[in-house]
Design a protein around this motif. Structure first.
Motif, PDB file in Angstrom:
ATOM      1  N   TYR A 182       0.843  -1.186   0.000  1.00  0.00           N
ATOM      2  CA  TYR A 182       0.000   0.000   0.000  1.00  0.00           C
ATOM      3  C   TYR A 182       0.886   1.246   0.000  1.00  0.00           C
ATOM      4  O   TYR A 182       2.016   1.227   0.513  1.00  0.00           O
ATOM      5  CB  TYR A 182      -0.874   0.057   1.250  1.00  0.00           C
ATOM      6  N   GLN A 228       0.796   5.478   1.048  1.00  0.00           N
ATOM      7  CA  GLN A 228       0.071   6.513   1.769  1.00  0.00           C
ATOM      8  C   GLN A 228       0.717   7.867   1.474  1.00  0.00           C
ATOM      9  O   GLN A 228       1.842   8.126   1.904  1.00  0.00           O
ATOM     10  CB  GLN A 228       0.087   6.251   3.274  1.00  0.00           C
ATOM     11  N   GLN A 273      -3.274  11.398   3.724  1.00  0.00           N
ATOM     12  CA  GLN A 273      -4.269  10.570   3.027  1.00  0.00           C
ATOM     13  C   GLN A 273      -4.373   9.185   3.657  1.00  0.00           C
ATOM     14  O   GLN A 273      -3.533   8.795   4.482  1.00  0.00           O
ATOM     15  CB  GLN A 273      -3.863  10.419   1.553  1.00  0.00           C
ATOM     16  N   GLY A 274      -5.393   8.463   3.235  1.00  0.00           N
ATOM     17  CA  GLY A 274      -5.500   7.067   3.620  1.00  0.00           C
ATOM     18  C   GLY A 274      -4.578   6.213   2.768  1.00  0.00           C
ATOM     19  O   GLY A 274      -3.777   6.727   1.990  1.00  0.00           O
ATOM     20  N   LEU A 275      -4.680   4.919   2.910  1.00  0.00           N
ATOM     21  CA  LEU A 275      -3.813   4.001   2.184  1.00  0.00           C
ATOM     22  C   LEU A 275      -4.470   3.556   0.887  1.00  0.00           C
ATOM     23  O   LEU A 275      -5.682   3.303   0.845  1.00  0.00           O
ATOM     24  CB  LEU A 275      -3.500   2.764   3.032  1.00  0.00           C
ATOM     25  N   LEU A 281      -4.067   0.770  -2.361  1.00  0.00           N
ATOM     26  CA  LEU A 281      -3.423  -0.472  -2.774  1.00  0.00           C
ATOM     27  C   LEU A 281      -2.604  -0.258  -4.038  1.00  0.00           C
ATOM     28  O   LEU A 281      -3.086   0.290  -5.022  1.00  0.00           O
ATOM     29  CB  LEU A 281      -4.475  -1.545  -3.046  1.00  0.00           C
ATOM     30  N   GLU A 325       4.720   7.290   1.966  1.00  0.00           N
ATOM     31  CA  GLU A 325       5.085   6.183   2.844  1.00  0.00           C
ATOM     32  C   GLU A 325       4.479   4.908   2.273  1.00  0.00           C
ATOM     33  O   GLU A 325       3.338   4.903   1.804  1.00  0.00           O
ATOM     34  CB  GLU A 325       4.601   6.407   4.269  1.00  0.00           C
ATOM     35  N   PHE A 334       3.711   0.747   2.717  1.00  0.00           N
ATOM     36  CA  PHE A 334       3.474  -0.307   3.705  1.00  0.00           C
ATOM     37  C   PHE A 334       3.312  -1.655   3.025  1.00  0.00           C
ATOM     38  O   PHE A 334       2.546  -1.794   2.064  1.00  0.00           O
ATOM     39  CB  PHE A 334       2.209  -0.016   4.515  1.00  0.00           C
ATOM     40  N   GLY A 372       6.418   0.432   7.777  1.00  0.00           N
ATOM     41  CA  GLY A 372       6.421   1.449   6.737  1.00  0.00           C
ATOM     42  C   GLY A 372       7.809   1.921   6.363  1.00  0.00           C
ATOM     43  O   GLY A 372       8.742   1.871   7.177  1.00  0.00           O
TER      44      GLY A 372
END
Lengths: 115, 114
Positions: free
Chosen positions: B36, B38, B42-44, B46, B88, B90, B107
């Protein structure tokens, strides 16, 4: 579709106060999750739900409670906030179990500060 | 216990250079692996996922990842980085013996310099 939404986006609490974070999804997803994100620790699962009326503990559940009274909503509650709960909270959802595992759809996050 | 390790906390790369982010997992069964991204505030989102089959998977934004069972790794690569790739990243594994749970790495922060 709005996807996954979170309310509020920001909040500042004093120690001992309570609050509820709301996560809503309009994708008819069965599974929903609450994570907290802290620097250097990635995302840690707080609680999750595999369907309406069900909840289960994740990795870091202490100090939090959840409810899933409606399929589209997953609420995260802090009964007595502590500074250690200062974090960014993310909600996520996946469709269901059939067809194998799916990507998680994430909300934009709620930044919570506890003074 | 299952775990996901991202050894690099922070990577700086020049725009146009290649990028590789490392991910190692510890898991008994066949893992379901995800990357993922980010962006700030913001959110994550895919980037890609691996369930089975071809061990080289293609994702969005020009990213790819290679699953190596012998090394318990799922490294993310991009041949030529753009300034917009600063974010970032993940790595995550789905824990199939406890349905619905996912384990995320800590991360890797990517900084892109001109």
């Amino acid at each position: 579709n709005a996807g996954v939404t979170q309310t509020p986006k920001f909040r500042v609490l004093k120690t001992g106060q309570s609050m509820t974070l709301l996560c809503a999804q309009d994708m008819n997803h069965e599974y929903m999750y609450w994570y907290r994100q802290d620097p250097g620790m990635g995302l840690r699962l707080i609680h999750y739900s595999v369907g309406e009326g069900t909840t289960a503990k994740g990795e870091v559940p202490d100090g939090y409670n959840v409810s899933r009274l409606k399929k589209q909503n997953f609420l995260l509650g802090l009964e007595s906030a502590a500074p250690s709960q200062t974090s960014v909270y993310f909600c996520a959802s996946i469709p269901n179990r059939s067809g194998g595992l799916n990507e998680q759809f994430f909300g934009p996050g709620t930044r919570l500060t506890v003074l | 216990a299952q775990s996901v390790t991202q050894p690099d906390i922070h990577i700086t790369v020049s725009e146009g250079a290649s990028l590789e982010l490392r991910c190692n997992y510890s898991y008994g069964a066949t893992p379901y692996l995800f990357w993922y991204v980010q962006s700030p505030g913001q959110g994550l989102q895919l980037l890609l996922k691996y369930f089975s089959g071809d061990t080289l998977v293609q994702g969005i934004k020009g990213f790819e990842a290679e699953f190596k069972r012998s090394q318990s790794s799922f490294n993310l690569r991009k041949p030529s980085v753009h300034w917009s790739d600063a974010a970032e990243y993940f790595c995550a594994v789905a824990i199939t013996d406890s349905w619905g749970k996912f384990q995320f790495g800590a991360g890797t922060q990517v900084v892109v310099t001109p």
